[in-house]
Design an enzyme around this catalytic site. Structure first.
Site, mmCIF file in Angstrom:
data_model
loop_
_atom_site.group_PDB
_atom_site.id
_atom_site.type_symbol
_atom_site.label_atom_id
_atom_site.label_comp_id
_atom_site.label_asym_id
_atom_site.label_seq_id
_atom_site.Cartn_x
_atom_site.Cartn_y
_atom_site.Cartn_z
ATOM 1 N N HIS A 35 -20.070 -32.812 -1.726
ATOM 2 C CA HIS A 35 -21.144 -31.877 -1.393
ATOM 3 C C HIS A 35 -21.119 -31.604 0.105
ATOM 4 O O HIS A 35 -21.276 -32.530 0.902
ATOM 5 C CB HIS A 35 -22.493 -32.478 -1.793
ATOM 6 C CG HIS A 35 -22.632 -32.695 -3.265
ATOM 7 N ND1 HIS A 35 -23.651 -32.127 -3.992
ATOM 8 C CD2 HIS A 35 -21.884 -33.399 -4.148
ATOM 9 C CE1 HIS A 35 -23.522 -32.480 -5.266
ATOM 10 N NE2 HIS A 35 -22.464 -33.259 -5.383
ATOM 11 N N GLN A 78 -25.722 -31.151 -9.324
ATOM 12 C CA GLN A 78 -24.594 -31.679 -10.091
ATOM 13 C C GLN A 78 -25.074 -32.250 -11.422
ATOM 14 O O GLN A 78 -24.423 -32.060 -12.449
ATOM 15 C CB GLN A 78 -23.845 -32.732 -9.277
ATOM 16 C CG GLN A 78 -22.590 -33.240 -9.970
ATOM 17 C CD GLN A 78 -21.728 -34.083 -9.058
ATOM 18 O OE1 GLN A 78 -21.562 -33.773 -7.886
ATOM 19 N NE2 GLN A 78 -21.177 -35.157 -9.597
ATOM 20 N N CYS A 120 -23.323 -30.273 1.827
ATOM 21 C CA CYS A 120 -24.616 -30.588 2.445
ATOM 22 C C CYS A 120 -24.628 -32.028 2.941
ATOM 23 O O CYS A 120 -25.457 -32.393 3.763
ATOM 24 C CB CYS A 120 -25.778 -30.305 1.489
ATOM 25 S SG CYS A 120 -25.684 -31.141 -0.084
ATOM 26 N N CYS A 140 -25.134 -26.065 -4.074
ATOM 27 C CA CYS A 140 -26.353 -26.856 -4.123
ATOM 28 C C CYS A 140 -27.566 -25.946 -3.952
ATOM 29 O O CYS A 140 -27.607 -25.124 -3.040
ATOM 30 C CB CYS A 140 -26.273 -27.889 -3.009
ATOM 31 S SG CYS A 140 -27.831 -28.520 -2.432
ATOM 32 N N GLU A 141 -28.533 -26.087 -4.812
ATOM 33 C CA GLU A 141 -29.715 -25.226 -4.737
ATOM 34 C C GLU A 141 -30.620 -25.569 -3.555
ATOM 35 O O GLU A 141 -31.477 -24.783 -3.187
ATOM 36 C CB GLU A 141 -30.505 -25.275 -6.041
ATOM 37 C CG GLU A 141 -31.161 -26.587 -6.344
ATOM 38 C CD GLU A 141 -31.879 -26.592 -7.690
ATOM 39 O OE1 GLU A 141 -32.870 -27.314 -7.796
ATOM 40 O OE2 GLU A 141 -31.441 -25.875 -8.618
ATOM 41 N N HIS A 142 -30.424 -26.719 -2.939
ATOM 42 C CA HIS A 142 -31.272 -27.107 -1.816
ATOM 43 C C HIS A 142 -30.860 -26.453 -0.502
ATOM 44 O O HIS A 142 -31.710 -26.132 0.332
ATOM 45 C CB HIS A 142 -31.282 -28.630 -1.644
ATOM 46 C CG HIS A 142 -31.831 -29.332 -2.830
ATOM 47 N ND1 HIS A 142 -31.279 -30.500 -3.326
ATOM 48 C CD2 HIS A 142 -32.861 -29.043 -3.648
ATOM 49 C CE1 HIS A 142 -31.960 -30.898 -4.380
ATOM 50 N NE2 HIS A 142 -32.927 -30.036 -4.603
ATOM 51 N N HIS A 143 -29.549 -26.298 -0.275
ATOM 52 C CA HIS A 143 -29.046 -25.741 0.983
ATOM 53 C C HIS A 143 -28.135 -24.534 0.770
ATOM 54 O O HIS A 143 -27.635 -23.971 1.738
ATOM 55 C CB HIS A 143 -28.257 -26.802 1.758
ATOM 56 C CG HIS A 143 -29.058 -28.003 2.137
ATOM 57 N ND1 HIS A 143 -29.030 -29.169 1.405
ATOM 58 C CD2 HIS A 143 -29.941 -28.206 3.142
ATOM 59 C CE1 HIS A 143 -29.841 -30.046 1.962
ATOM 60 N NE2 HIS A 143 -30.412 -29.496 3.015
#
Length: 190
Positions: free
Chosen positions: A155, A127, A157, A85-88
């Site tokens: 995920h 995703q 996250c 995941c690019e956020h976490h």
């Protein structure tokens, strides 16, 4: 853009210090090198554009192909991949990708579909974008505009931090061309 292993090593060393540990102790002294090698492998897809991935896996067959009639479909189901995941930068795991397309005079080698899905996953991703990227690449290679990509995954996250819902699974649908318009085609996939 090449992955900079030396920079990763330096930053991992800094993270270890920031966590309050000693990067020179026995168990950690080689950790920055190991993590940099692991990241180079896990994020290999970041080195390539979708077009470059299409060129890499552009192996199609068209000799005596009868599979371009309106009702013919190629469907590869449950390709296992992982991503982050690019956020976490958290792991997206237990991911299964299914790809369908309606041939337009040629078909792609089946293993190439799995290789495309794998390479697209090896990026910092969402995703939803994985599905769009796979559809774009398959379309470029096959010449077909009629593509469907279904992805289901977990995920970390969501499962290992934050809300901590380990059984939550995310399912995304990417429909292009006739799959976007024809509910019968969508139902055939389900």
């Amino acid at each position: 853009m090449a992955i900079d292993r030396k920079a990763i090593e330096e930053h991992i060393r800094g993270i270890l210090v920031a966590l309050g540990d000693d990067p020179d102790r026995e168990g950690l002294k080689d950790t920055p090198v190991r993590v940099a090698k692991m990241y180079e492998e896990m994020f290999e897809g970041m080195n390539y554009t979708n077009h470059e991935i299409a060129e890499m896996f552009n192996k199609t067959f068209s000799d005596d192909l009868e599979a371009d009639k309106d009702n013919d479909m190629v469907y590869v189901k449950d390709i296992e991949i992982f991503s982050h995941c690019e956020h976490h930068i958290a792991l997206m795991y237990d991911m299964k990708v299914s790809v369908a397309y309606i041939p337009k005079g040629k078909v792609i080698g089946l293993s190439k579909i799995a290789r495309i899905a794998d390479m697209v996953g090896k990026r910092l991703q969402l995703q939803e974008r994985i599905g769009s990227d796979i559809a774009e690449i398959i379309s470029e290679v096959t010449g077909s505009e009629d593509i469907a990509v279904i992805i289901e995954g977990t995920h970390s996250c969501m499962s290992a931090r934050g809300i901590k819902k380990g059984s939550a699974r995310t399912k995304t649908f990417t429909f292009r061309g006739r799959f976007n318009e024809d509910q019968f085609l969508q139902m055939r996939l389900m």
